[in-house]
Design a protein around this motif. Sequence first.
Motif, mmCIF file in Angstrom:
data_model
loop_
_atom_site.group_PDB
_atom_site.id
_atom_site.type_symbol
_atom_site.label_atom_id
_atom_site.label_comp_id
_atom_site.label_asym_id
_atom_site.label_seq_id
_atom_site.Cartn_x
_atom_site.Cartn_y
_atom_site.Cartn_z
ATOM 1 N N THR A 1 7.707 -15.882 29.154
ATOM 2 C CA THR A 1 7.077 -16.398 30.384
ATOM 3 C C THR A 1 8.105 -16.970 31.342
ATOM 4 O O THR A 1 8.047 -16.753 32.566
ATOM 5 C CB THR A 1 6.044 -17.468 30.021
ATOM 6 O OG1 THR A 1 5.097 -16.926 29.103
ATOM 7 C CG2 THR A 1 5.334 -17.972 31.261
ATOM 8 N N THR A 2 9.069 -17.685 30.806
ATOM 9 C CA THR A 2 10.123 -18.248 31.655
ATOM 10 C C THR A 2 10.925 -17.154 32.339
ATOM 11 O O THR A 2 11.254 -17.239 33.523
ATOM 12 C CB THR A 2 11.038 -19.142 30.819
ATOM 13 O OG1 THR A 2 10.254 -20.144 30.155
ATOM 14 C CG2 THR A 2 12.075 -19.817 31.694
ATOM 15 N N VAL B 1 10.983 -24.527 34.217
ATOM 16 C CA VAL B 1 11.867 -24.703 33.052
ATOM 17 C C VAL B 1 11.730 -26.095 32.467
ATOM 18 O O VAL B 1 11.668 -26.277 31.237
ATOM 19 C CB VAL B 1 13.320 -24.398 33.459
ATOM 20 C CG1 VAL B 1 14.267 -24.741 32.315
ATOM 21 C CG2 VAL B 1 13.463 -22.928 33.832
ATOM 22 N N ILE B 2 11.664 -27.119 33.328
ATOM 23 C CA ILE B 2 11.562 -28.494 32.825
ATOM 24 C C ILE B 2 10.234 -28.714 32.100
ATOM 25 O O ILE B 2 10.186 -29.325 31.024
ATOM 26 C CB ILE B 2 11.725 -29.488 33.987
ATOM 27 C CG1 ILE B 2 13.156 -29.415 34.535
ATOM 28 C CG2 ILE B 2 11.395 -30.906 33.545
ATOM 29 C CD1 ILE B 2 13.368 -30.236 35.781
ATOM 30 N N VAL B 3 9.150 -28.200 32.689
ATOM 31 C CA VAL B 3 7.842 -28.383 32.055
ATOM 32 C C VAL B 3 7.790 -27.678 30.709
ATOM 33 O O VAL B 3 7.296 -28.239 29.715
ATOM 34 C CB VAL B 3 6.732 -27.877 32.997
ATOM 35 C CG1 VAL B 3 5.403 -27.804 32.251
ATOM 36 C CG2 VAL B 3 6.609 -28.793 34.204
ATOM 37 N N PHE C 1 7.333 -30.083 27.423
ATOM 38 C CA PHE C 1 6.008 -30.111 26.814
ATOM 39 C C PHE C 1 5.750 -28.987 25.810
ATOM 40 O O PHE C 1 4.698 -28.960 25.177
ATOM 41 C CB PHE C 1 4.934 -30.040 27.914
ATOM 42 C CG PHE C 1 4.959 -31.212 28.849
ATOM 43 C CD1 PHE C 1 4.375 -32.416 28.493
ATOM 44 C CD2 PHE C 1 5.589 -31.109 30.080
ATOM 45 C CE1 PHE C 1 4.399 -33.485 29.364
ATOM 46 C CE2 PHE C 1 5.618 -32.182 30.946
ATOM 47 C CZ PHE C 1 5.032 -33.390 30.590
ATOM 48 N N VAL C 2 6.678 -28.038 25.684
ATOM 49 C CA VAL C 2 6.474 -26.952 24.726
ATOM 50 C C VAL C 2 7.605 -26.899 23.710
ATOM 51 O O VAL C 2 7.394 -27.010 22.502
ATOM 52 C CB VAL C 2 6.329 -25.599 25.459
ATOM 53 C CG1 VAL C 2 6.155 -24.474 24.457
ATOM 54 C CG2 VAL C 2 5.153 -25.633 26.418
ATOM 55 N N LYS D 1 19.671 -29.933 20.906
ATOM 56 C CA LYS D 1 19.223 -28.518 20.986
ATOM 57 C C LYS D 1 17.834 -28.440 21.588
ATOM 58 O O LYS D 1 17.531 -27.537 22.396
ATOM 59 C CB LYS D 1 19.199 -27.913 19.589
ATOM 60 C CG LYS D 1 20.598 -27.738 18.987
ATOM 61 C CD LYS D 1 20.489 -27.208 17.578
ATOM 62 C CE LYS D 1 21.883 -27.097 16.927
ATOM 63 N NZ LYS D 1 21.804 -26.591 15.536
ATOM 64 N N ALA D 2 16.945 -29.347 21.196
ATOM 65 C CA ALA D 2 15.598 -29.315 21.740
ATOM 66 C C ALA D 2 15.583 -29.591 23.231
ATOM 67 O O ALA D 2 14.826 -29.017 23.985
ATOM 68 C CB ALA D 2 14.717 -30.329 21.008
ATOM 69 N N ALA D 3 16.438 -30.476 23.708
ATOM 70 C CA ALA D 3 16.511 -30.788 25.136
ATOM 71 C C ALA D 3 17.114 -29.635 25.903
ATOM 72 O O ALA D 3 16.756 -29.406 27.059
ATOM 73 C CB ALA D 3 17.322 -32.056 25.371
#
Length: 508
Positions: free
Chosen positions: A25-26, A434-436, A440-441, A506-508
Motif C-alpha cells: 500500500t505504501t 508513511v508516518i501513519v 499505527f501499523v 527497527k520498528a521506528a
Amino acid sequence: MLKLASVWNELSFSRKTILVGVLVTTLIVCSAVMNMATQPRMAFLYGGLDASAAGDVLSALEAMDVDAEVRGEAIYVPEPRRDALRMALARQGLPRQGQPGFELLDELNGFATTSEMFDAAYWRAKEGELARTLLATPGVKSARVHIAVPKSSSFTRRRQPPSASATITMSRGRLDVNQATAMRYLIALAVPNLNPEQVAVIDSVNGVILKPGAGDPMEVAEGEVGDRERKLEANLIDLLEARVGPGNARVTVSLDIDRERETVSERILDPDSRVMMGRETADMQESGTGGTSAVTVASNLPDGEAGGQQTPSSNSRSETNETTRFDISEVQRQREKMPGAISRVHVAVLINEPAAAEDQTVTPRTEEELQSIRDLVTASVGFEEARGDVVTVKSMPFHEYEAVETPEETGGIMLWAQQNVMSILQIVIPALVVIVLGMFVLKPVLTQDVAGGGAQALADLSATDATAAPQLAAPKSPLEELREASAADKEATATVLKSWLGDTEKAA
C-alpha cells in the motif's frame, strides 16, 4: 540483515501478511503521488470560445502532440509551453473569432462551383470579414453581420437596393449611438449600392440602436443626449475631484431637449430700399440731303421758268431712350429645425464636507469655496441664464458605510505557500502516509513480539534470583524485583536492554 531475518522468522503468519500489505500500500500511494508530482502544471490557454473555434484549437494541439485539458469552456495546456503554443496557434490563424472570412473562397472548386454557390460563398465571406473588423472595436465582445442582396435579373425593371444588419454584444456597458453610426457607415461602404440608412444596428442586450430607413430624429437625439449626459458627468467628476479629492463629489446632469420639428419660411420686404431689376437703352439716328428751288413770281406763271436756282439742304436726327426698372428689396428664407436641440440644462453637485484629521469633526465649507465650485461647473456645462439652466451645488457630509473586513494579502512565505499548495501537498501526503503506517501499523506489530520476548527474559531472570536469594516475608513491588534482578545478573540485564533498543529502532 541477520536481525531482520530473525525478526521476520519470529513473526506470525497474520503479522507477516499485515506487513506485506502495508508495504505494498505504501508503494502504491508513493508511486501515485510521485506520478502526480511529475505531471506538468496546467495553465489557462483560451476560454469563452464557441464550439467550432474550440474544436479547431484542440485539433491543432493534438497535431502538435500536446496534452490539453478541457475544463468547461476553458482549454488548459502545460504551463511551460503555454506562450509558445499561443504563438504557434496565432501563426495558423487560431482561434478564429466570429464568422469565417475570405478563406472560404479558397476552398471552392472552380469546376464544381456554380454561380449561385460562388455568390453565396462570397457574401458569406464578406459578412465574416466585416464581423472581424467590428470585433476590433474596443469593448465589442462578439459581432455578427447579415447582408441581404436581391437577386439581379435582366427582366427586372426596378432593382431593389441591398440591406444589412449587425448584431453587437458589448463586453460591458451599452453600445452608444456614435459607435453604432460608425459601424453603419463601415458596412455601407463595404457593400456596393448599399445606403447607410438601410443598415440596422442592434445591441444584443439593449435592443435596437439604429433602425433601418431614414431613422426617427427623435430617437437619434435621445440616444445622443444620453451619451452627452454621461460625458458631462465624467468631466465634472474629474474636475471636482482635483479639488475635493477622489470619491468626495457626486454629479448628476440632466439635459432637456426640444422635441418639436419645425419648418420656417420667411419673406422680408424692405420698402425703404430699392433694387434695380433691369435697364434698357435704345439709340435712334436719322439723316438726309436734297435741294430746293427759290419760289419767285416767274416760277408761278404758266410760261415762266419752272425751275429756278436750286438750293442744297440736309437734315439729321438723333434720339436716345433709357428705361430703368426698380423693385422693392425682398429676402426669402426657409429653415428646418430638427428635434434634439438642448432647451435646458440641470446640474446637481453634492460635495462631501471635509473632516478634521485629529478629532474627526466635520468642517463646513465656506460660501466662497462653494461659489468657486459653482463657477467652475457653470463654465464647464455652458451655462446660459436666458435659457433657464439650473446649477445646484451643495456641501453635505457623506454617509460612511461600515468597512467590510477582508483578509489582508500576505506576502513572503504565505504567498509562496498559496501559489505552491499543490506541490506542498504532493510532498506532505506521502510523508503523512508513511508516518501513519509506521506509527499505527508497523510499530504495534513489531513491539508486541519484542515485548513478549523481553517479558519472558525478565521472568527467567526473576526465577533465577528467586532460587538464589532467600524468600522475604514482605511482598516486593515489580520495580524493586526488577532492580534486584538487574543487580544480581548485570550481563543478562544488559543483553535484554540491547535487544529492546535494537528492536525499537527497527520498528521506528
